[in-house]
Design a protein around this motif. Sequence first.
Motif, PDB file in Angstrom:
ATOM      1  N   GLY A   1      47.347  58.797  61.283  1.00  0.00           N
ATOM      2  CA  GLY A   1      48.536  57.902  61.867  1.00  0.00           C
ATOM      3  C   GLY A   1      49.208  57.156  60.881  1.00  0.00           C
TER       4      GLY A   1
ATOM      5  N   SER B   1      59.121  52.821  74.246  1.00  0.00           N
ATOM      6  CA  SER B   1      58.172  52.173  73.383  1.00  0.00           C
ATOM      7  C   SER B   1      56.727  52.899  73.385  1.00  0.00           C
ATOM      8  CB  SER B   1      58.115  50.676  73.430  1.00  0.00           C
ATOM      9  OG  SER B   1      57.805  50.257  74.576  1.00  0.00           O
ATOM     10  N   GLY B   2      56.425  53.609  74.536  1.00  0.00           N
ATOM     11  CA  GLY B   2      55.186  54.115  74.970  1.00  0.00           C
ATOM     12  C   GLY B   2      54.469  52.979  75.858  1.00  0.00           C
TER      13      GLY B   2
ATOM     14  N   THR C   1      50.678  53.229  77.044  1.00  0.00           N
ATOM     15  CA  THR C   1      49.725  52.257  76.770  1.00  0.00           C
ATOM     16  C   THR C   1      48.892  51.452  77.835  1.00  0.00           C
ATOM     17  OG1 THR C   1      51.088  51.927  74.633  1.00  0.00           O
ATOM     18  CG2 THR C   1      49.628  50.095  75.271  1.00  0.00           C
TER      19      THR C   1
ATOM     20  N   ASP D   1      56.908  50.323  69.345  1.00  0.00           N
ATOM     21  CA  ASP D   1      56.934  51.587  68.698  1.00  0.00           C
ATOM     22  C   ASP D   1      56.949  51.580  67.361  1.00  0.00           C
ATOM     23  OD1 ASP D   1      57.688  54.152  67.783  1.00  0.00           O
ATOM     24  OD2 ASP D   1      59.152  54.528  69.426  1.00  0.00           O
TER      25      ASP D   1
ATOM     26  N   THR E   1      57.479  53.781  64.923  1.00  0.00           N
ATOM     27  CA  THR E   1      58.716  54.640  64.587  1.00  0.00           C
ATOM     28  C   THR E   1      60.026  53.874  64.224  1.00  0.00           C
ATOM     29  OG1 THR E   1      59.261  55.335  66.523  1.00  0.00           O
ATOM     30  CG2 THR E   1      57.549  56.697  65.370  1.00  0.00           C
TER      31      THR E   1
ATOM     32  N   THR F   1      52.123  51.154  68.998  1.00  0.00           N
ATOM     33  CA  THR F   1      51.904  52.558  69.435  1.00  0.00           C
ATOM     34  C   THR F   1      52.771  53.585  68.273  1.00  0.00           C
ATOM     35  OG1 THR F   1      53.947  52.413  70.716  1.00  0.00           O
ATOM     36  CG2 THR F   1      51.823  51.876  71.812  1.00  0.00           C
ATOM     37  N   LYS F   2      52.493  54.803  68.528  1.00  0.00           N
ATOM     38  CA  LYS F   2      52.954  55.803  67.903  1.00  0.00           C
ATOM     39  C   LYS F   2      52.944  55.799  66.308  1.00  0.00           C
ATOM     40  CE  LYS F   2      56.455  56.292  71.711  1.00  0.00           C
ATOM     41  NZ  LYS F   2      57.754  56.470  71.878  1.00  0.00           N
TER      42      LYS F   2
ATOM     43  N   ASP G   1      51.601  57.800  64.456  1.00  0.00           N
ATOM     44  CA  ASP G   1      51.089  59.098  64.583  1.00  0.00           C
ATOM     45  C   ASP G   1      51.401  60.197  63.215  1.00  0.00           C
ATOM     46  OD1 ASP G   1      53.936  59.459  64.793  1.00  0.00           O
ATOM     47  OD2 ASP G   1      54.053  60.409  66.724  1.00  0.00           O
TER      48      ASP G   1
ATOM     49  N   ALA H   1      55.248  57.552  61.853  1.00  0.00           N
ATOM     50  CA  ALA H   1      55.597  56.182  61.930  1.00  0.00           C
ATOM     51  C   ALA H   1      55.884  55.657  60.571  1.00  0.00           C
ATOM     52  CB  ALA H   1      54.611  55.446  62.792  1.00  0.00           C
TER      53      ALA H   1
ATOM     54  N   GLU I   1      47.986  60.816  71.675  1.00  0.00           N
ATOM     55  CA  GLU I   1      48.304  60.576  73.003  1.00  0.00           C
ATOM     56  C   GLU I   1      47.164  60.670  73.861  1.00  0.00           C
ATOM     57  OE1 GLU I   1      51.267  60.484  74.220  1.00  0.00           O
ATOM     58  OE2 GLU I   1      51.968  60.300  71.991  1.00  0.00           O
TER      59      GLU I   1
END
Length: 281
Positions: A14, A115-116, A120, A201, A203, A227-228, A230, A233, A256
């Motif tokens: 990540g 943003s997820g 989340t 997010d 990213t 988040t993200k 991954d 980011a 995910e």
Amino acid sequence: MSTTPSWHQRLLGGFKRTSDRLVGNLAGLGTARLDDATLDDIEEALIASDLGPATAKRIRDRLAEGSFERGMEELGIRLVVAEEIEKVLEKVARPLEIEAFPRPQVILVIGVNGSGKTTTIAKLAHWLVEQDYGVMLAAGDTFRAAAIGQLATWKGIDALIVDTAGRLQNKRELMDELAKIRRVLGRINSASPHDVILVLDATTGQNALSQIEVFKEVAGVTGLVMTKLDGTARGGVLVAAAEQFGLPIHAIGVGETLSDLRPFDPKEVARIIAGVEELVR
């Protein structure tokens, strides 16, 4: 033998882009003497790695101390970076605690579009259920009278997680709606919402900082989830957010699946970001 990556392996993946970028930016900056020009280069390299100017200055000041005046190899610089990042993160790495009495603890989850946030929420619910909490999810934006009645009669639930529609922080009317949601929840229980969690997010990089500023003012943000993280980011912003705002960071998401959202160990994350984790384990 299980092929599922461990949490540590997921963290390595990540934060890979962030770590590679930081290591690359610092490459060749080790020197026989840390003069002002070299310290300026190091500070610029840290800012370019999304750690933020405050953290970059903190690290520059540490390196400028007399104990380092005779110089330092690149690895030594990265070890100092890890130590200073850890100091920033350990102040904010706080898992979400379910402590409200009477129950339920109302957790309002907010964030910009994409943003997820909703994903989340599912992961957060899974994490709380793993700890034997009773969890209920509520999907909503503005509350009607009937919905208010339902909220008031839910019993036997430890945590009520309220989803909200994603909204851009520069749309005033949407932000006003968010403030209204807070007021309505407060009519049911003056202590609610007990938590207002902003989902970010990773990213988006430095744009996440402006989101915190606006949502904090309008909605009274009490904690963050990032988040993200991954591998694509700009995870250094995690450190910048911690330094600038000091809000609790309850969890980070590195994938995910349901188990990809967890609280984090500041030392572990700091060493991964600085690219020294495998060298000091």
